[in-house]
Design a protein around this motif. Structure first.
Motif, PDB file in Angstrom:
ATOM      1  N   ASP A  69      32.741 -39.152 -77.697  1.00 52.80           N
ATOM      2  CA  ASP A  69      31.483 -38.576 -77.210  1.00 52.80           C
ATOM      3  C   ASP A  69      31.744 -37.632 -76.033  1.00 52.80           C
ATOM      4  O   ASP A  69      31.008 -36.652 -75.839  1.00 52.80           O
ATOM      5  CB  ASP A  69      30.521 -39.681 -76.763  1.00 52.80           C
ATOM      6  CG  ASP A  69      29.808 -40.331 -77.936  1.00 52.80           C
ATOM      7  OD1 ASP A  69      29.662 -39.667 -78.978  1.00 52.80           O
ATOM      8  OD2 ASP A  69      29.407 -41.501 -77.812  1.00 52.80           O
ATOM      9  N   GLN A 202      21.650 -28.225 -80.706  1.00 55.33           N
ATOM     10  CA  GLN A 202      20.700 -29.204 -81.208  1.00 55.33           C
ATOM     11  C   GLN A 202      19.656 -29.511 -80.124  1.00 55.33           C
ATOM     12  O   GLN A 202      19.988 -29.623 -78.955  1.00 55.33           O
ATOM     13  CB  GLN A 202      21.433 -30.498 -81.585  1.00 55.33           C
ATOM     14  CG  GLN A 202      22.424 -30.345 -82.720  1.00 55.33           C
ATOM     15  CD  GLN A 202      21.725 -30.073 -84.046  1.00 55.33           C
ATOM     16  OE1 GLN A 202      20.620 -30.556 -84.282  1.00 55.33           O
ATOM     17  NE2 GLN A 202      22.349 -29.276 -84.883  1.00 55.33           N
ATOM     18  N   SER A 204      17.249 -31.681 -77.793  1.00 56.12           N
ATOM     19  CA  SER A 204      17.450 -33.019 -77.251  1.00 56.12           C
ATOM     20  C   SER A 204      16.531 -33.996 -77.977  1.00 56.12           C
ATOM     21  O   SER A 204      15.440 -33.666 -78.382  1.00 56.12           O
ATOM     22  CB  SER A 204      17.153 -33.029 -75.755  1.00 56.12           C
ATOM     23  OG  SER A 204      15.811 -32.626 -75.529  1.00 56.12           O
ATOM     24  N   ASP A 207      17.103 -41.402 -77.407  1.00 62.50           N
ATOM     25  CA  ASP A 207      17.804 -42.509 -78.047  1.00 62.50           C
ATOM     26  C   ASP A 207      16.834 -43.671 -78.252  1.00 62.50           C
ATOM     27  O   ASP A 207      16.059 -44.010 -77.363  1.00 62.50           O
ATOM     28  CB  ASP A 207      18.977 -42.981 -77.175  1.00 62.50           C
ATOM     29  CG  ASP A 207      20.101 -41.967 -77.112  1.00 62.50           C
ATOM     30  OD1 ASP A 207      20.168 -41.109 -78.012  1.00 62.50           O
ATOM     31  OD2 ASP A 207      20.907 -42.040 -76.168  1.00 62.50           O
ATOM     32  N   SER A 341      22.434 -38.866 -78.934  1.00 64.25           N
ATOM     33  CA  SER A 341      23.212 -38.340 -77.814  1.00 64.25           C
ATOM     34  C   SER A 341      24.587 -38.994 -77.701  1.00 64.25           C
ATOM     35  O   SER A 341      25.409 -38.571 -76.890  1.00 64.25           O
ATOM     36  CB  SER A 341      22.442 -38.554 -76.497  1.00 64.25           C
ATOM     37  OG  SER A 341      22.381 -39.930 -76.161  1.00 64.25           O
ATOM     38  N   ARG A 342      24.833 -40.026 -78.514  1.00 70.69           N
ATOM     39  CA  ARG A 342      26.114 -40.747 -78.451  1.00 70.69           C
ATOM     40  C   ARG A 342      26.591 -41.054 -79.867  1.00 70.69           C
ATOM     41  O   ARG A 342      26.749 -42.210 -80.260  1.00 70.69           O
ATOM     42  CB  ARG A 342      25.969 -42.047 -77.651  1.00 70.69           C
ATOM     43  CG  ARG A 342      25.613 -41.840 -76.188  1.00 70.69           C
ATOM     44  CD  ARG A 342      25.415 -43.169 -75.485  1.00 70.69           C
ATOM     45  NE  ARG A 342      25.140 -42.990 -74.065  1.00 70.69           N
ATOM     46  CZ  ARG A 342      23.945 -42.770 -73.554  1.00 70.69           C
ATOM     47  NH1 ARG A 342      22.899 -42.666 -74.369  1.00 70.69           N
ATOM     48  NH2 ARG A 342      23.777 -42.628 -72.255  1.00 70.69           N
ATOM     49  N   PRO A 401      18.393 -35.715 -86.658  1.00 68.58           N
ATOM     50  CA  PRO A 401      18.437 -34.621 -85.696  1.00 68.58           C
ATOM     51  C   PRO A 401      18.477 -33.253 -86.337  1.00 68.58           C
ATOM     52  O   PRO A 401      17.891 -32.309 -85.843  1.00 68.58           O
ATOM     53  CB  PRO A 401      19.722 -34.892 -84.901  1.00 68.58           C
ATOM     54  CG  PRO A 401      19.937 -36.363 -85.022  1.00 68.58           C
ATOM     55  CD  PRO A 401      19.425 -36.721 -86.386  1.00 68.58           C
ATOM     56  N   GLU A 422      11.003 -31.156 -80.755  1.00 61.85           N
ATOM     57  CA  GLU A 422      11.510 -32.259 -79.952  1.00 61.85           C
ATOM     58  C   GLU A 422      10.458 -33.341 -79.812  1.00 61.85           C
ATOM     59  O   GLU A 422      10.750 -34.525 -79.799  1.00 61.85           O
ATOM     60  CB  GLU A 422      11.940 -31.744 -78.586  1.00 61.85           C
ATOM     61  CG  GLU A 422      13.067 -30.710 -78.666  1.00 61.85           C
ATOM     62  CD  GLU A 422      13.415 -30.143 -77.310  1.00 61.85           C
ATOM     63  OE1 GLU A 422      13.005 -30.728 -76.297  1.00 61.85           O
ATOM     64  OE2 GLU A 422      14.084 -29.109 -77.262  1.00 61.85           O
TER      65      GLU A 422
END
Length: 428
Positions: A69, A202, A204, A207, A341-342, A401, A422
């Protein structure tokens, strides 16, 4: 060669490379009857071998995921492939139980290092491959490679070790050498695309940690079922079909190694069908629904394996394989979409930690089998897929995403604010 065809070629190479690595996950269980026959290990001892492959792998995979990551580590693919092969190759050359555990653990670390980075690269290529549709089918083909590696492992081990004993395990390094060569052409693909500006930014996305935790628990239950069953299936079938009423692991292994190996091949090979079927079904009914119902099928099938007499158990082994493997690739992409995000961490957990952690239950199953019987020790596995089904009922179907990215691009072309895309993702 068009870009989409090129990405399809990358998926193919990654899938074959995945097969070469997962041979070594399947080889651990396939070696169990030979450790029993040649070294007279008991149930607890052989479950310790499986635990050695799982324990370090369970801890290491999220760590490698977190590293990927922070920055891409494509060199992990060839290095980890070699480690996986070398560990298994050396596991049979020493009669020392401690060294056997160490070599199998080394292989587990190699497998742990491979999966997070390979899943990240595969998802990137899958989104752009022909018929990508969010990457589900591409990831299904990537998972198919690993399942074929699992399925090939019992045949490879039987051919090599069955012919000359554990002293021939160094020959098992050959798939690792092939996998190392195959992954080289795709190593620099992500970097080349970023350098060329081919990777669009991408938007945001929030999560969904709660859903990710529920998903991870469901995969843990799946892992306990799969690893527990695969560890002892060959011995169980050998006793049922080859060893009659022979007591203990040695009696069963002596009487029906071929029958046990065949059952293990069915368990692994059915996963090849299940993974591809899962990607196709998810396009129609959604990943969460398909995975949940698959686990109910798996619960019934595991009960059939343990309770139905005679060769009919092979049919239930095949159904168990399909029920446990249909959700496999779907869980990887779900985890990535719950933690956008991870992605590396998500892949390390869903493809690694929660899969390997099933090996931690192995010693408990082995100890119970030594104290009672193998069937009694395996019966609790019927409940695990039911728990997975219950957890999936509480999960939402996330918006991928890349779908949000497409909406943002479309909004920009219409002159609308990109934040709408988003907001849609946050609301999901």
């Amino acid at each position: 060669m068009s870009k989409r065809t090129h990405h399809g070629r990358s998926i193919l190479l990654l899938s074959v490379g995945h097969a070469c690595v997962d041979v070594y996950q399947g080889a651990v269980a396939a070696l169990v009857p030979f450790f029993v026959a040649e070294r007279h290990y008991g149930y607890a001892a052989v479950s310790g071998v499986v635990l050695a492959a799982s324990l370090l792998s369970s801890v290491a995979q999220p760590l490698f995921g977190a590293l990927t990551d922070r920055r891409p580590l494509p060199w992990l693919l060839p290095v980890s492939t070699l480690l996986g092969g070398v560990g298994i190759a050396l596991s049979g050359v020493s009669g020392s139980y401690g060294l056997t555990l160490a070599f199998v653990a080394l292989s587990g670390v190699g497998v742990a290092a491979y999966h997070p980075e390979s899943a990240r690269v595969a998802r990137l290529a899958a989104r752009r491959a022909p018929g990508g549709r969010g990457g589900h089918r591409g990831m299904a083909w990537f998972s198919l490679g690993g399942n074929l590696g699992f399925a090939a492992a019992p045949l490879l081990v039987a051919a090599v070790v069955g012919a000359g004993g554990l002293r021939l395990t160094p020959l098992l390094v050959l798939p690792a050498l092939a996998g190392t060569v195959l992954c080289l052409p795709v190593l620099r693909e992500p970097e080349r695309r970023r350098a060329a500006g081919a990777e669009p930014p991408q938007p945001s996305a929030a999560d969904d940690r709660g859903s990710f935790v529920k998903l991870s628990l469901a995969v843990v239950c799946r892992s306990i079922t799969f690893v527990g069953l695969s560890t002892f299936l060959s011995l169980f079938v050998a006793q049922r079909l080859g060893g009659g009423a022979a007591a203990g692991p040695a009696g069963g292994a002596a009487g029906g190694t071929a029958a046990g190996t065949a059952a293990l091949v069915v368990l692994y090979a059915g996963g090849a069908v299940g993974s591809v079927l899962g990607g196709a079904l998810a396009d129609r009914w959604g990943r969460v629904a398909v995975a949940g119902w698959s686990y109910l099928v798996a619960a019934v099938a595991v009960a059939g394996v343990l309770l139905v007499p005679g060769p009919a158990l092979y049919l239930f082994v095949a159904l168990t394989s399909a029920g446990l493997y249909v959700p496999f690739s779907l869980q990887v992409t779900l985890g990535q979409d719950y933690l956008p995000s991870r992605i590396g961490t998500a892949s390390g957990i869903t493809l690694g930690l929660t899969v390997s952690i099933g090996g931690l239950a192995g010693p408990l199953i082995g100890a119970l089998a030594d104290a009672t019987s193998l069937r009694t020790a395996l019966l609790p596995l019927v409940l695990m897929p039911v728990l997975s089904w219950a957890l999936f009922r509480a999960l939402p179907e996330p918006v991928a995403p890349e779908s949000v990215a497409s909406e943002s691009v479309a909004s920009a072309r219409r002159g609308e604010p990109a934040q709408q895309g988003e907001a849609a993702q946050a609301g999901a």
